[in-house]
Design an enzyme around this catalytic site. Structure first.
Site, short mmCIF file in Angstrom:
data_model
loop_
_atom_site.label_atom_id
_atom_site.label_comp_id
_atom_site.label_asym_id
_atom_site.label_seq_id
_atom_site.Cartn_x
_atom_site.Cartn_y
_atom_site.Cartn_z
N ASP B 91 28.99 40.04 48.15
CA ASP B 91 28.18 41.23 47.90
C ASP B 91 26.78 40.94 48.42
OD1 ASP B 91 26.87 39.67 46.08
OD2 ASP B 91 27.68 40.67 44.32
N SER B 92 25.92 41.94 48.37
CA SER B 92 24.61 41.81 49.00
C SER B 92 23.57 41.24 48.04
CB SER B 92 24.13 43.18 49.45
OG SER B 92 23.94 44.01 48.31
N GLY B 93 23.89 41.21 46.76
CA GLY B 93 22.90 40.82 45.77
C GLY B 93 22.23 42.01 45.12
N PHE B 95 23.36 44.64 43.47
CA PHE B 95 23.81 45.00 42.13
C PHE B 95 23.20 44.07 41.08
CE2 PHE B 95 26.77 44.85 38.55
CZ PHE B 95 26.81 46.19 38.21
N ASP B 264 37.38 44.73 43.53
CA ASP B 264 37.00 43.47 42.89
C ASP B 264 36.56 43.81 41.48
OD1 ASP B 264 34.20 44.51 43.74
OD2 ASP B 264 33.79 42.86 42.37
N CYS B 302 56.70 38.36 33.77
CA CYS B 302 55.72 37.72 34.66
C CYS B 302 56.21 36.35 35.14
CB CYS B 302 54.39 37.57 33.91
SG CYS B 302 53.11 36.75 34.86
N CYS B 304 54.08 34.03 36.54
CA CYS B 304 52.93 33.16 36.79
C CYS B 304 53.13 31.78 36.16
CB CYS B 304 51.64 33.80 36.26
SG CYS B 304 51.34 33.57 34.50
N CYS B 307 53.06 31.92 32.31
CA CYS B 307 54.24 32.52 31.67
C CYS B 307 55.50 31.71 31.91
CB CYS B 307 54.43 33.96 32.16
SG CYS B 307 53.19 35.08 31.43
N HIS B 333 46.92 33.70 34.30
CA HIS B 333 47.82 34.83 34.01
C HIS B 333 47.20 36.17 34.41
CE1 HIS B 333 50.63 37.56 32.21
NE2 HIS B 333 49.59 38.18 31.67
#
Lengths: 368, 368
Positions: B91-93, B95, B264, B302, B304, B307, B333
């Site tokens: 990101d650009s910073g 936010f 994201d 699941c 993963c 799990c 998870h």
């Protein structure tokens, strides 16, 4: 009485052996990572196996209080509960109960204490300690012992050690599962004669292995080593010897040098979380500014996951940023260091060069 | 202008595509785990790859402050520094700077702000934001944007959005590495007409992709979806579309339904650390007493690592014991859930059954 231990080779007092549990064969001398609450802190079981750990230690006291041994038994034992593919030694809970001394009251029957979590009144007899460890599915159980404060009066040491003997006899009698190993714990404070007498008393009862307890409690190194040396000639050479709660890398080398087969200690994981990394050249304090740009791994001679993939600069960044991955990577490195140190000692004994290994070990550290 | 995006298939507005970065090809729609401080919290890069993550997000603001983009550049960029085998979007910073509003001062030139760590005075111009991201070795860079508080006056929204446009033009001009992608960020508050106008302004400058920013800031779901719907017809269909900082599993499904390709959010990792697990049937609060003895995995459907190996009872024990492994296993998870949800949406679009997938998604949750 049959021994679970096979002595393969010696170098002076140092021993290269194998210890059979119902789960498998463990190469000794061995270091056992500590998994207090059904997890070795910040490390997955797969990481432990990958670094060559064959046995871990579980804390009876903590598991008894939370989540409870009955719950763990319903899951088939600690191994299944925590997904560990290896052997498990459980301590008896004695050390933790005594660490919370103001909450504990000892009688002939056992130890009355309060949960450090919620203050609930609890009681553990020697028989309970064995049955809880059986429920946990332990492969190597420890007798409930009394721990002696340091320093202590001779009278107190004698009374406490004799109570440990009586409790040890009750533990042996209480065992219901004969595929589990049960170890006696030699106490006796810092008194060599008492230590030797206590070792003989326990041998008289007959255990599958013998631990030296009550060390690393504040005494100096010479006293600790003297107590190991006092016990060594008395303990039967065909049974395993376990030095409880010890210690630094130097302690491991000196323990093996004096005939110890098994060790456990929270130091590698606790130091990892505090940013202290063990290396062949000594300790590395990762937060130090000198590592800010350092592209080298924590230990250039180390083959652990952390050292294969991450720089000191990155480890420092994670530590100063308080990232959870810092605990993970540092713990993997430190445990690998301990496990690898034991593997190197085993090889050095096998190859009849443990004296030069020991000299090199100290040489690398002083060269730092 | 050439696009890094290939549209493979659509289902209504939903898009199945591929996004090429200099590192590799990413299957879209895609979820990008957030790695704020050069680590996805509590998860190793190998775990991320194992669960199928192809791209992660790094935070320019945090890395600019610590350890600094110059240091990361000396290590060959963020990918090498953190040992990640995949693409990186930064990101650009903007936010973060705006999240610390009282510490930030915006001018035509850029953003003056103070470090949240030590109060140091810092400045980031649009040009700086691009150069910092280039130094970080980002594969997909974001223009520096201004974030608009919610709610806000129309005058403020217009002024802020126009400044974002001027900054976006400066970002495009500042780019020195033409193998990196640069995305513009559509602002415009909760005003559909302003959003559309801003999207057109950015398209006029020409970017490699278009993000929708300034959502998930407190508005209700309908407003958020209305803003996505306002932008969709304006954004060029042959370029990637990224909905920033969003969101819940439901948000991902609704975002994809409306033509979003990239997402994201910190939610999977943050919720994991708070003991909230995502499952096909909804959220599972692992500390709840009902899971004390529960031998089932967090999500029975699941696959993963967590799990496959651990029960709800064990996860509850780790969480109540505040063990670090709790963060590790829960994070694996939840991230797996998000990554897998995207894979299922991709497949559903490919197989022309995204409407029934969406209905089943809600059906499984209401059946809980």
């Amino acid at each position: 009485m049959p021994s679970p231990f096979t002595l393969l080779k010696t170098f002076g007092a140092a021993r290269r052996g194998q210890l059979r549990t119902r789960y498998g064969v463990i190469q000794t001398p061995v270091f056992m990572p500590v998994g207090t609450q059904a997890t070795v802190k910040a490390v997955t079981p797969e990481s432990l196996s990958a670094m060559g750990a064959e046995i871990i230690l579980g804390n009876t006291y903590h598991l008894f209080i939370r989540p409870g041994h009955e719950l763990i038994a319903r899951f088939g034992g600690l191994r299944q509960f925590m997904n560990w593919q290896g052997s498990i030694l459980t301590d008896s809970g004695g050390f933790q109960i005594f660490s919370l001394r103001e909450l504990a009251k000892i009688s002939e029957d056992g130890a009355a204490f309060r949960s450090h979590l919620d203050g609930a009144k609890l009681f553990l007899s020697p028989e309970d300690a064995v049955h809880v460890q059986e429920a946990l599915g332990s492969d190597i159980m420890m007798c409930l012992d009394t721990c002696i404060p340091f320093p202590a009066e001779e009278k107190e040491i004698i009374a406490s050690t004799n109570l440990t003997t009586r409790w040890a006899r009750r533990c042996r009698a209480a065992q219901t599962q004969d595929d589990r190993l049960l170890f006696g714990i030699v106490q006796g404070g810092m008194d060599a004669a008492l230590r030797m007498q206590h070792a003989r008393d326990l041998i008289g009862i007959g255990f599958d292995g013998y631990a030296i307890g009550g060390l690393s409690v504040g005494e100096d190194k010479e006293q600790m080593l003297a107590m190991i040396e006092a016990c060594s000639p008395v303990l039967p050479s065909d049974f395993p010897r376990y030095l409880m709660g010890v210690g630094t890398p130097e302690d491991l080398v000196e323990g093996v040098w004096r005939g110890i087969d098994m060790f456990d200690c929270v130091m590698p994981t606790r130091n990892a979380r505090n940013g202290c990394l063990f290396t062949k050249r000594g300790k590395l304090i990762i937060k130090n500014g000198q590592y800010r740009d350092d592209p080298r791994p924590a230990d250039e001679s180390c083959g652990c996951y952390t050292c294969r993939h991450y720089s000191r600069a990155y480890l420092r960044h994670l530590y100063t940023s308080r990232e959870i991955l810092s605990y993970q990577l540092n713990s993997i490195h430190n445990l690998h260091y301990y496990v690898q140190l034991m593997a190197e000692m085993r090889q050095a004994i096998e190859e009849d060069r443990f004296a030069s290994f020991r000299a090199d070990f100290y040489g690398a550290r002083s060269g730092n």
